[in-house]
Design a protein around this motif. Structure first.
Motif, PDB file in Angstrom:
ATOM      1  N   ARG A 256      56.736  63.979  62.499  1.00 41.74           N
ATOM      2  CA  ARG A 256      56.434  62.787  63.285  1.00 41.74           C
ATOM      3  C   ARG A 256      55.704  63.144  64.570  1.00 41.74           C
ATOM      4  O   ARG A 256      56.283  63.662  65.516  1.00 41.74           O
ATOM      5  CB  ARG A 256      57.731  62.027  63.615  1.00 41.74           C
ATOM      6  N   ASP A 258      54.528  61.248  66.888  1.00 41.43           N
ATOM      7  CA  ASP A 258      54.991  60.550  68.092  1.00 41.43           C
ATOM      8  C   ASP A 258      56.188  61.265  68.717  1.00 41.43           C
ATOM      9  O   ASP A 258      56.260  61.414  69.936  1.00 41.43           O
ATOM     10  CB  ASP A 258      55.300  59.073  67.800  1.00 41.43           C
ATOM     11  N   LYS A 564      56.361  38.507  69.307  1.00 40.53           N
ATOM     12  CA  LYS A 564      54.977  38.461  68.846  1.00 40.53           C
ATOM     13  C   LYS A 564      54.144  37.400  69.566  1.00 40.53           C
ATOM     14  O   LYS A 564      52.927  37.376  69.435  1.00 40.53           O
ATOM     15  CB  LYS A 564      54.963  38.162  67.337  1.00 40.53           C
ATOM     16  N   GLU A 567      51.404  38.565  71.886  1.00 41.47           N
ATOM     17  CA  GLU A 567      50.417  39.272  71.081  1.00 41.47           C
ATOM     18  C   GLU A 567      49.520  38.263  70.352  1.00 41.47           C
ATOM     19  O   GLU A 567      48.303  38.436  70.297  1.00 41.47           O
ATOM     20  CB  GLU A 567      51.175  40.136  70.081  1.00 41.47           C
ATOM     21  N   PHE A 571      45.531  37.762  70.760  1.00 41.44           N
ATOM     22  CA  PHE A 571      44.696  37.903  69.571  1.00 41.44           C
ATOM     23  C   PHE A 571      43.790  36.685  69.412  1.00 41.44           C
ATOM     24  O   PHE A 571      42.604  36.795  69.109  1.00 41.44           O
ATOM     25  CB  PHE A 571      45.595  38.055  68.345  1.00 41.44           C
TER      26      PHE A 571
ATOM     27  N   LEU B   4      54.699  56.409  63.484  1.00 39.20           N
ATOM     28  CA  LEU B   4      54.932  55.085  62.923  1.00 39.20           C
ATOM     29  C   LEU B   4      55.154  54.119  64.063  1.00 39.20           C
ATOM     30  O   LEU B   4      55.814  54.440  65.041  1.00 39.20           O
ATOM     31  CB  LEU B   4      56.192  55.081  62.056  1.00 39.20           C
ATOM     32  N   PRO B   6      55.184  49.499  64.892  1.00 36.20           N
ATOM     33  CA  PRO B   6      54.972  48.177  64.310  1.00 36.20           C
ATOM     34  C   PRO B   6      53.490  47.838  64.289  1.00 36.20           C
ATOM     35  O   PRO B   6      52.756  48.181  65.213  1.00 36.20           O
ATOM     36  CB  PRO B   6      55.707  47.241  65.271  1.00 36.20           C
ATOM     37  N   PHE B   7      53.078  47.186  63.239  1.00 37.32           N
ATOM     38  CA  PHE B   7      51.698  46.728  63.105  1.00 37.32           C
ATOM     39  C   PHE B   7      51.469  45.594  64.107  1.00 37.32           C
ATOM     40  O   PHE B   7      52.302  44.716  64.265  1.00 37.32           O
ATOM     41  CB  PHE B   7      51.514  46.202  61.682  1.00 37.32           C
ATOM     42  N   VAL B   8      50.362  45.651  64.811  1.00 37.71           N
ATOM     43  CA  VAL B   8      50.035  44.565  65.746  1.00 37.71           C
ATOM     44  C   VAL B   8      48.708  43.920  65.337  1.00 37.71           C
ATOM     45  O   VAL B   8      47.920  44.521  64.608  1.00 37.71           O
ATOM     46  CB  VAL B   8      49.932  45.062  67.207  1.00 37.71           C
ATOM     47  N   CYS B   9      48.494  42.717  65.821  1.00 35.92           N
ATOM     48  CA  CYS B   9      47.292  41.962  65.433  1.00 35.92           C
ATOM     49  C   CYS B   9      46.022  42.791  65.577  1.00 35.92           C
ATOM     50  O   CYS B   9      45.152  42.780  64.709  1.00 35.92           O
ATOM     51  CB  CYS B   9      47.136  40.713  66.291  1.00 35.92           C
ATOM     52  N   ASN B  10      45.912  43.491  66.678  1.00 35.57           N
ATOM     53  CA  ASN B  10      44.676  44.234  66.912  1.00 35.57           C
ATOM     54  C   ASN B  10      44.404  45.303  65.859  1.00 35.57           C
ATOM     55  O   ASN B  10      43.261  45.734  65.710  1.00 35.57           O
ATOM     56  CB  ASN B  10      44.690  44.875  68.298  1.00 35.57           C
ATOM     57  N   MET B  12      44.254  44.824  62.914  1.00 34.01           N
ATOM     58  CA  MET B  12      43.396  44.217  61.882  1.00 34.01           C
ATOM     59  C   MET B  12      41.913  44.474  62.130  1.00 34.01           C
ATOM     60  O   MET B  12      41.109  44.402  61.221  1.00 34.01           O
ATOM     61  CB  MET B  12      43.654  42.716  61.800  1.00 34.01           C
ATOM     62  N   PHE B  15      41.607  48.393  60.589  1.00 34.89           N
ATOM     63  CA  PHE B  15      42.192  48.935  59.360  1.00 34.89           C
ATOM     64  C   PHE B  15      41.196  49.068  58.200  1.00 34.89           C
ATOM     65  O   PHE B  15      41.577  49.238  57.070  1.00 34.89           O
ATOM     66  CB  PHE B  15      43.456  48.173  58.943  1.00 34.89           C
ATOM     67  N   MET B  33      49.322  37.055  59.491  1.00 33.95           N
ATOM     68  CA  MET B  33      49.990  36.443  60.636  1.00 33.95           C
ATOM     69  C   MET B  33      51.371  35.920  60.252  1.00 33.95           C
ATOM     70  O   MET B  33      52.318  36.006  61.012  1.00 33.95           O
ATOM     71  CB  MET B  33      49.145  35.305  61.194  1.00 33.95           C
ATOM     72  N   LEU B  36      53.632  38.799  60.209  1.00 37.24           N
ATOM     73  CA  LEU B  36      53.906  39.258  61.572  1.00 37.24           C
ATOM     74  C   LEU B  36      54.861  38.308  62.284  1.00 37.24           C
ATOM     75  O   LEU B  36      55.712  38.729  63.059  1.00 37.24           O
ATOM     76  CB  LEU B  36      52.599  39.358  62.369  1.00 37.24           C
ATOM     77  N   PRO B  40      58.325  40.724  61.463  1.00 33.67           N
ATOM     78  CA  PRO B  40      57.576  41.744  62.208  1.00 33.67           C
ATOM     79  C   PRO B  40      58.126  43.157  61.990  1.00 33.67           C
ATOM     80  O   PRO B  40      57.368  44.122  61.970  1.00 33.67           O
ATOM     81  CB  PRO B  40      57.706  41.300  63.667  1.00 33.67           C
ATOM     82  N   GLU B  41      59.431  43.244  61.786  1.00 33.74           N
ATOM     83  CA  GLU B  41      60.032  44.580  61.639  1.00 33.74           C
ATOM     84  C   GLU B  41      59.658  45.231  60.316  1.00 33.74           C
ATOM     85  O   GLU B  41      59.824  46.427  60.133  1.00 33.74           O
ATOM     86  CB  GLU B  41      61.557  44.482  61.789  1.00 33.74           C
TER      87      GLU B  41
END
Ligand SMILES: CC(C)(COP(=O)(O)OP(=O)(O)OC[C@H]1O[C@@H](n2cnc3c(N)ncnc32)[C@H](O)[C@@H]1OP(=O)(O)O)[C@@H](O)C(=O)NCCC(=O)NCCS
Lengths: 964, 171
Positions: A256, A258, A564, A567, A571, B4, B6-10, B12, B15, B33, B36, B40-41
């Motif tokens: 990992r 990170d 979220k 975010e 976005f 690793l 969490p995937f965030v909007c940005n 996209m 990717f 969306m 998300l 989200p997890e």
């Protein structure tokens, strides 16, 4: 009237709307309204159908009437749709707020009202409604909606700028949750998460740590990510704790990155405090992980990272770990057979001393055991060889190669490709990318270097041939497709680019992030039938996303995913502020005007339907965002150039510069569009120069006064912008490497006579309208500008078969297309002038005569209608000549003949192509489109298509201004 | 070598290196969306030391009673980062989250032609639970593959069905 009867009647209207059949919906609803003219849902549906049919004014009247007192659910819902489509989101708040007042405590109405406030970011009202909801129905989610609304006020609302207020709000939010915790009323993970966030916003990090231990947290948020703790340790500078935690995590998962970062960060922070023993602890830990693990990259990379950090901290890494180069070499020996090895090492090459780099590259090559007489014997060796070649490029070994050496390298790479493909990748699935492809991709980069050195487009055509050969074998290789796309655009072959682009299947959000690779170049293509669908698709994506994105906010509240929300808001802004979006909106409108192909009246009507608002530029230039995915194309370009300057810094600089220049380009194009639109609007307004007596008596003239001012502002800003851009001295960004961003279109536009033509045309139109005889001067100016274009066209040398520099064809073609655009826009404006002033002469001359004569008395500089007509005809005559000339010059764009067919070309590389073999299609329906663009003919086809469309366009313009 | 997060909007916007792969679908925004916003997890991205996106997994938890389970909606790894155990890592992540949510099993759909993925899932302990007919566009069938989690002590969720089902009949 019985409700159910109405419901049944409206059913078919709803159905038609759902199916998108708005015409039918309108017909059906009219029928219903005949029987029950006051049926509110019916009226709302009528309004909705009208909006969707583009008849917004009519629908607005109905809506304004309805707004006063809608009360039933379905009317409110339909009106919500109307307001959303009309972009009048605040009205949704109004109608629900009124409705909720009538039925206090109605959960559904209040929920809708809450969401209505969400759509307009009115956090304060959100809070009030959420509390009302909670009072009506004491459910946790409503309580948390209120809390989240408070948090948003603290972080994003108007109060967020006031530190004190924001603090108070956050502490209020915290207390509200504290209360629930005390009462043991927490119900969900999201609630706990929000609580942690609120503590973090207040920088109460210790409290977070404590809270993480509590039962509430572990019961309701068992999946609380460890990253929360890590971040807190960093904030609190608890380096020892962080080190122990990271160590523990790494023992569990030694791969990992990170955690290594965290581990090393904590170690080095501890070292800084003077605890030098940590160095050894750290080194031993990593070494143990290396010993223990079999072939995970983690600990090896961590060792390199540790070396880097030691050097940054002026500690002596060599005495601890030995030579850096050896460590790198070790890494290569173990992981060179992995595709990602090159990306890993790339991060660490910078720290290798300059004079050692090329030596290092040769060592790697040696280590692979492959030399000029031997070939890879297995896949591992193959990948290693490729990696060493990529690294050698990164190390700059290819920078100084002579033309002959580059040529030899290219040939070697193509032969390696050919050999390895047959040896190792024959059974490739059509959905996989062949390992051997990497040779060919690298070869393309090398060939581009060569093409730049020789400034010869021919080499790029060869590259295309070869990449196309690769794609026959390996149809899924999108890296190769992207390179083809780039090369087609460099060479000015829109049709080829289009075919490749199709195969990439770009859609949805990719239209934004990858739009710069194709769509953004299309205004230069001249093939409007190719660009229009892509513009449409792109704009549809943005408008739909903008509308939809509001619903995601609502969704977040529904699911309680408060983490979220912000975010999503960011976005949404990022999408709507996309530079690409604004650019394509403007280009699509310009294109629509250029392509108007009816008679004058039809064109004017269509123009009006475009609803361009020249008076305001709604683009927020300072807020534009760069959403390009700039790393989608692979590159192994040298880290440092010949002057030992960082190439990466330069690439970053190019990226920044290209964004700046494209923003300027957008301003210029938007300004052009608005000027053209304003000119046409002005022409159709009543004449401007009316003497002061009439002015005082006639109230209407004040508005004309305003028009006058607005027009002048638009014209002035166009002139200013042009002169600023001329002075600003923007440079074409460097095209040294194949995947550098292409230079901005700005450079084509500013060196073409847009400025001259449209400035004089703008002034001409204005003075015609004012009946001022200065129009004569500007008519002359336009004609002069036309003569400039005429000379350029006449001096244009046919491409012929002479060797051609890389960007030559693109440059010539783009200029040509620019000329045609200028002429087309002029045709449109002048056809309007003609219709207004020449056609009206017979009818209006008598009625205007009085005014004209009285004007002549007042002011000797006025222009009679007849004189106007003559001036317009003069200009039109010149334009006609120019258009005819342009048409006859189209043949000059005929591209160079491509000498060799693919097979002949491959033969020249000593490759005997396999019979067009069928790639291994798995038993699948995933169709990997096989691409077979015939490079031998594509340039010619593209040219023919361009000529076909341009000459049609020119003919339309000639017809439009064909007046005597 | 993975991070690793969490995937965030940005993500996209970035990717594409993963999504240009022919077996990986790029969905409309609302699809991502929705995940998300709702789970989200369950949406994680693996990032390379350079910051590049190496792959991601997108999933959800759903179902009632003993059908409460984790579901893998999309799993994809960039061609440049395959065979490094990344898919296995991402799957393990999703299984861990599902364990913590006390799910009974994890399931997923895969094209019957996607041998590589099917084999991989088998190696990771999944079995073909049933065939779903014409699940994919172009009428390709899907395998519904499953793996029991700790809570399903008797591995009841992993008893394969002998008859294929139609997409409209899957719960
Ligand atoms: C399927 C996919 C996700 C695998 O990703 P990955 O990160 O390369 O997989 P891993 O490295 O974790 O592989 C785990 C094991 O699966 C097997 N495996 C994976 N890819 C394989 C391949 N191409 N050939 C043979 N075995 C393979 C191996 O046994 C591997 O372990 P090993 O490398 O130690 O031998 C990836 O190929 C992909 O993104 N494909 C396209 C999208 C897709 O098909 N997704 C699945 C849809 S449901």
């Amino acid at each position: 009237m019985d409700n159910s009867v109405n419901e049944r009647r409206l059913r078919s209207v709803f159905d038609a709307i759902d199916l998108g059949n708005n015409k039918k919906a309108l017909q059906e609803v009219e029928k219903v309204l005949k029987k029950t003219p006051n049926l509110k849902t019916g009226l709302a549906l009528k309004a909705l159908a009208l909006i969707r049919l583009g008849r917004e004014t009519e629908s607005q009247i109905i809506i304004d009437e309805l707004e006063k007192n809608p009360d039933d659910d379905s009317t409110l819902q339909v009106m919500t749709y109307c307001y959303r489509e009309l972009d009048q989101l605040d009205k949704i708040c109004t109608i629900y707020s009124n409705a909720a007042k009538k039925q206090p405590g109605n959960e559904e109405l209040l929920t809708q009202l809450f969401m209505a406030h969400v759509r307009v970011n009115d956090y304060k009202s959100q809070q009030a409604v959420a509390l009302q909801l909670f009072k009506a129905k004491p459910k946790n989610p409503y309580y948390f909606w209120a809390i989240m609304s408070i948090v948003l006020q603290a972080l994003r609302g108007p109060d967020s700028k006031d530190k004190e207020k924001s603090k108070v709000l956050l502490s209020l939010a915290q207390r509200m949750i504290d209360k629930l915790i005390k009462e043991d009323k927490i119900e969900a993970e999201q609630e706990v998460q929000l609580y942690i966030n609120i503590l973090e916003y207040q920088e109460k990090y210790e409290d977070v740590l404590n809270f993480l231990q509590t039962n509430v947290c572990t019961n309701f948020f068992p999946s609380a990510p460890i990253s929360i703790k890590i971040e807190i340790f960093k904030k609190l500078k608890k380096w020892n704790d962080l080190m122990l935690l990271a160590k523990e995590l790494l023992e569990e998962d030694p791969d990992r990155w990170d955690y290594y970062q965290d581990y090393l960060l904590s170690c080095f922070e501890l070292i800084k405090t003077g605890d030098n023993s940590i160095i050894n602890i750290c080194f031993n830990f990593i070494s143990e992980l290396i010993k223990a693990s079999t072939k995970v990259r983690g600990p090896y990379l961590a060792r390199l990272e540790m070396f880097k950090r030691m050097r940054d901290n002026k500690l002596d890494p060599e005495s601890l770990m030995g030579e850096y180069e050896v460590l790198l070499l070790d890494y290569f020996r173990i992981f060179g057979n992995k595709k990602c090895c090159v990306n890993d090492l790339k991060l660490f090459l910078e720290y290798l001393d300059t004079d050692r780099r090329s030596q290092f590259a040769s060592k790697l090559l040696q280590d692979t055991g492959i030399n000029s007489t031997s070939l890879p014997q297995n896949k591992d060796q193959l990948q290693k060889h490729i990696c060493s070649l990529q690294i050698s490029r990164l190390c700059g070994s290819q920078l100084s190669l002579s033309v002959e050496h580059l040529q030899a390298l290219y040939s070697a790479l193509t032969l390696h490709y050919e050999h390895s493909f047959s040896a190792f990748d024959k059974d490739l699935l059509s959905t996989d990318i062949a390992t051997s492809d990497q040779y060919a991709i690298l070869a393309a980069h090398v060939m581009y270097d060569l093409a730049i050195k020789l400034n010869s487009s021919e080499r790029l055509v060869e590259t295309l041939q070869f990449l196309n050969y690769l794609l026959r074998n390996s149809p899924s290789n999108f890296h190769a497709k992207l390179l083809c796309l780039q090369i087609f655009h460099i060479l000015g072959c829109p049709l080829g680019a289009h075919k490749i682009y199709d195969a990439l299947d770009v859609k949805h959000v990719q239209l934004d992030s990858m739009g710069y690779l194709h769509c953004a170049h299309l205004p230069l293509s001249g093939i409007n039938t190719l660009s229009k669908p892509i513009y449409d698709q792109t704009l549809k994506f943005f408008t739909a996303s903008y509308k939809d994105s509001l619903e995601y906010l609502a969704m977040s509240y529904k699911f309680g995913s408060f983490s979220k929300l912000q975010e999503f808001m960011d976005f949404r802004e990022k999408l709507s502020n996309s530079l690409h979006y604004s650019m394509i909106s403007v280009e699509a409108l310009l294109q629509e005007i250029v392509c108007l192909n009816g008679n004058h009246q039809q064109n004017y009507l269509q123009f009006q339907n475009m609803r361009i608002e020249p008076n305001e530029d709604r683009i927020k230039y300072e807020e534009l965002t760069d959403n390009r995915d700039l790393n989608v194309m692979l590159r192994w370009d040298p880290i440092y150039d010949e002057k030992q300057e960082s190439v990466y810094d330069k690439i970053k600089e190019i990226e920044k510069e290209s964004f700046i220049q494209d923003t300027e380009l957008l301003q210029l194009r938007s300004s052009l569009l608005r000027l053209v639109a304003a000119s046409v609007d002005l022409i159709h307004l009543p004449y401007g120069n009316i003497n002061s007596n009439t002015k005082e008596h006639n109230g209407h003239n004040t508005s004309i006064e305003g028009v006058d001012e607005n027009y002048k502002i638009i014209l002035e800003s166009w002139i200013e912008l042009n002169s600023r851009l001329k002075k600003s001295n923007y440079q074409r960004t460097s095209s040294q490497f194949l995947v550098n961003l292409l230079p901005s279109r700005l450079h084509y536009i500013i060196q073409l006579p847009y400025d001259k033509v449209f400035t004089s045309l703008g002034k001409f139109v204005y003075n015609l309208w004012m009946s001022n005889d200065k129009a004569k001067v500007f008519a002359k100016d336009i004609q002069d500008a036309f003569i400039e274009i005429k000379n350029s066209l006449e001096n244009l040398k046919p491409i012929g078969d002479n060797p051609q520099s890389i960007f030559e064809y693109r440059d010539i073609q783009s200029n040509f297309i620019g000329f045609v655009e200028i002429m087309s826009l002029c045709s449109f404006v002048l056809s309007n002038c003609y219709e207004k002033y020449n056609q009206n002469q017979s009818q209006s001359s008598s009625s205007k005569k009085k005014k004209q004569t009285s004007n002549v008395n007042d002011n000797t500089n006025t222009l009679s209608l007849k004189e106007k007509g003559v001036l317009i005809l003069d200009v039109i005559k010149e334009l006609k000549n120019l258009l005819s000339l342009a048409e006859s010059c189209l043949v000059k764009l005929k591209p160079q003949r491509i000498e060799k067919t693919l097979n002949e070309y491959l033969a020249s590389l000593s490759i005997i192509p396999k019979e067009s073999k069928k790639v291994n299609q798995p038993d699948s329906t995933t169709t990997v489109l096989s691409i077979d663009i015939d490079i031998h003919t594509i340039f010619d086809e593209s040219y023919h298509q361009t000529v076909k469309e341009l000459s049609l366009l020119i003919k339309d313009k000639l017809k439009l201004i064909n007046v005597k | 070598m993975t991070s690793l997060r969490p995937f965030v909007c940005n993500d996209m916007f970035k990717f594409n290196g993963v999504n240009l792969d022919p077996l990986t679908e790029t969905y409309g925004l609302s699809f991502y969306m929705q995940y998300l916003a709702h789970w989200p997890e369950y949406f994680q991205v693996a990032v390379a030391p350079s910051g590049e996106i190496m792959g991601y997994i997108m999933g959800k938890a759903e179902g009632h009673g003993e059908n409460w389970h984790g579901h893998v909606t999309a799993l994809s790894v960039s061609p440049d980062y395959r065979r490094l155990g990344l898919a296995a890592t991402l799957m393990k992540f999703l299984e861990d989250v599902s364990e913590k949510k006390r799910c009974f099993f994890v399931d997923l759909f895969v094209r019957v032609s996607n041998q590589i993925a099917i084999n991989m899932y088998k190696l990771l302990g999944y079995i073909v639970y049933r065939t779903v007919l014409e699940y994919y566009s172009g009428d390709e069938n899907a395998y519904d593959m499953r793996k029991a989690l700790k809570r399903d002590v008797d591995k009841k969720s992993m008893i394969p069905l002998s008859n294929p089902v139609r997409p409209e009949d899957i719960d």
